[in-house]
Design a protein around this motif. Sequence first.
Motif, PDB file in Angstrom:
ATOM      1  N   ALA A   5      -0.886  -4.445  -6.624  1.00 13.33           N
ATOM      2  CA  ALA A   5      -2.190  -4.406  -5.962  1.00 13.33           C
ATOM      3  C   ALA A   5      -2.021  -3.617  -4.668  1.00 13.33           C
ATOM      4  N   ASP A  40       0.809  -1.229   0.000  1.00 19.42           N
ATOM      5  CA  ASP A  40       0.000   0.000   0.000  1.00 19.42           C
ATOM      6  C   ASP A  40       0.840   1.276   0.000  1.00 19.42           C
ATOM      7  N   ASN A  48      -4.111  -3.099  -2.246  1.00 19.59           N
ATOM      8  CA  ASN A  48      -4.891  -3.558  -1.099  1.00 19.59           C
ATOM      9  C   ASN A  48      -5.138  -5.064  -1.196  1.00 19.59           C
ATOM     10  N   THR A 108       2.773  -6.736 -11.407  1.00 19.48           N
ATOM     11  CA  THR A 108       1.452  -6.132 -11.243  1.00 19.48           C
ATOM     12  C   THR A 108       1.333  -5.664  -9.808  1.00 19.48           C
ATOM     13  N   ARG A 136      -8.006  -6.847  -1.131  1.00 17.48           N
ATOM     14  CA  ARG A 136      -9.102  -7.348  -1.965  1.00 17.48           C
ATOM     15  C   ARG A 136      -8.663  -7.520  -3.414  1.00 17.48           C
ATOM     16  N   GLU A 137      -7.948  -6.538  -3.941  1.00 16.86           N
ATOM     17  CA  GLU A 137      -7.439  -6.664  -5.308  1.00 16.86           C
ATOM     18  C   GLU A 137      -6.469  -7.835  -5.416  1.00 16.86           C
ATOM     19  N   VAL A 156      -8.280 -11.176  -5.720  1.00 20.18           N
ATOM     20  CA  VAL A 156      -8.871 -11.336  -7.054  1.00 20.18           C
ATOM     21  C   VAL A 156      -7.810 -11.794  -8.052  1.00 20.18           C
ATOM     22  N   HIS A 157      -6.640 -11.145  -8.028  1.00 18.02           N
ATOM     23  CA  HIS A 157      -5.550 -11.520  -8.934  1.00 18.02           C
ATOM     24  C   HIS A 157      -5.103 -12.957  -8.695  1.00 18.02           C
TER      25      HIS A 157
END
Length: 247
Positions: free
Chosen positions: A39, A17, A41, A37, A43-44, A47-48
């Motif tokens: 992310a 973050d 946070n 890539t 939650r992202e 998903v990844h």
Amino acid sequence: MMTTPPEPANRILLVEDDPRLADMLTEYLTQAGFRVTHAPNGREAVVHIAAGQADAVILDLMLPDMDGLDVCRQARAVSDVPVLMLTARGDAIDRIVGLEMGADDYLPKPFEPRELLARLRAILRRRVDVGLGRADQRGGPSGSHDFLRFGRLEIDSASHSAKLDGVPCELTAYQFDLLLVLARHAGRVLSRDSLMELLKGEPIEAFDRSIDVHMSRIRAAVEDDPKKPRRIITVRGAGYLFAKVQD
């Protein structure tokens, strides 16, 4: 003249973050040949990971929306992708819990980027070795597929699985490799340093005790009573011994 196409770069999911640190690590890892890539946070990140969009994850434990340990737990529910934890917390308990939840390695902040790169390459190398069913010459997983039986415990290097009384043991890829190395050296005491060298192929820092955490997790999976182990014995001051006779 035909040329061999270059191998695709490993995809790294960076879960961090702090934008400055994320930018620095993204640039550094990209220059090292990775596809990164970011992310910001948890939650992202989940998903990844669930979408299978990463070959390895660099996971900060302190995230704005959810604890990194929860990310690790959710990741392990859907994927065996290697996870390298980053932690700025002083308590060793966070690292221990993270390893028990399935993280492959950890790195405390602040850290040297070169050390992060070395550890990242090590967990990726272990994943490749597992996928190819091979190992280095020092005694890790090797090209010869073993089916080892010790009483009620079965270890199959071909399927990368262990079973106790026919029930699969829940182990990460790293923990299975550690169990396999111990089993292949049954009856012989292996020090922590020699175990880490066999598994990683590189020296281990004296302060890194993550091997003990992984050993605890293995015992929870393969011992009838982890508090009174009969399969993986601690030899005080020397290391660990995998018993030839267990039942």
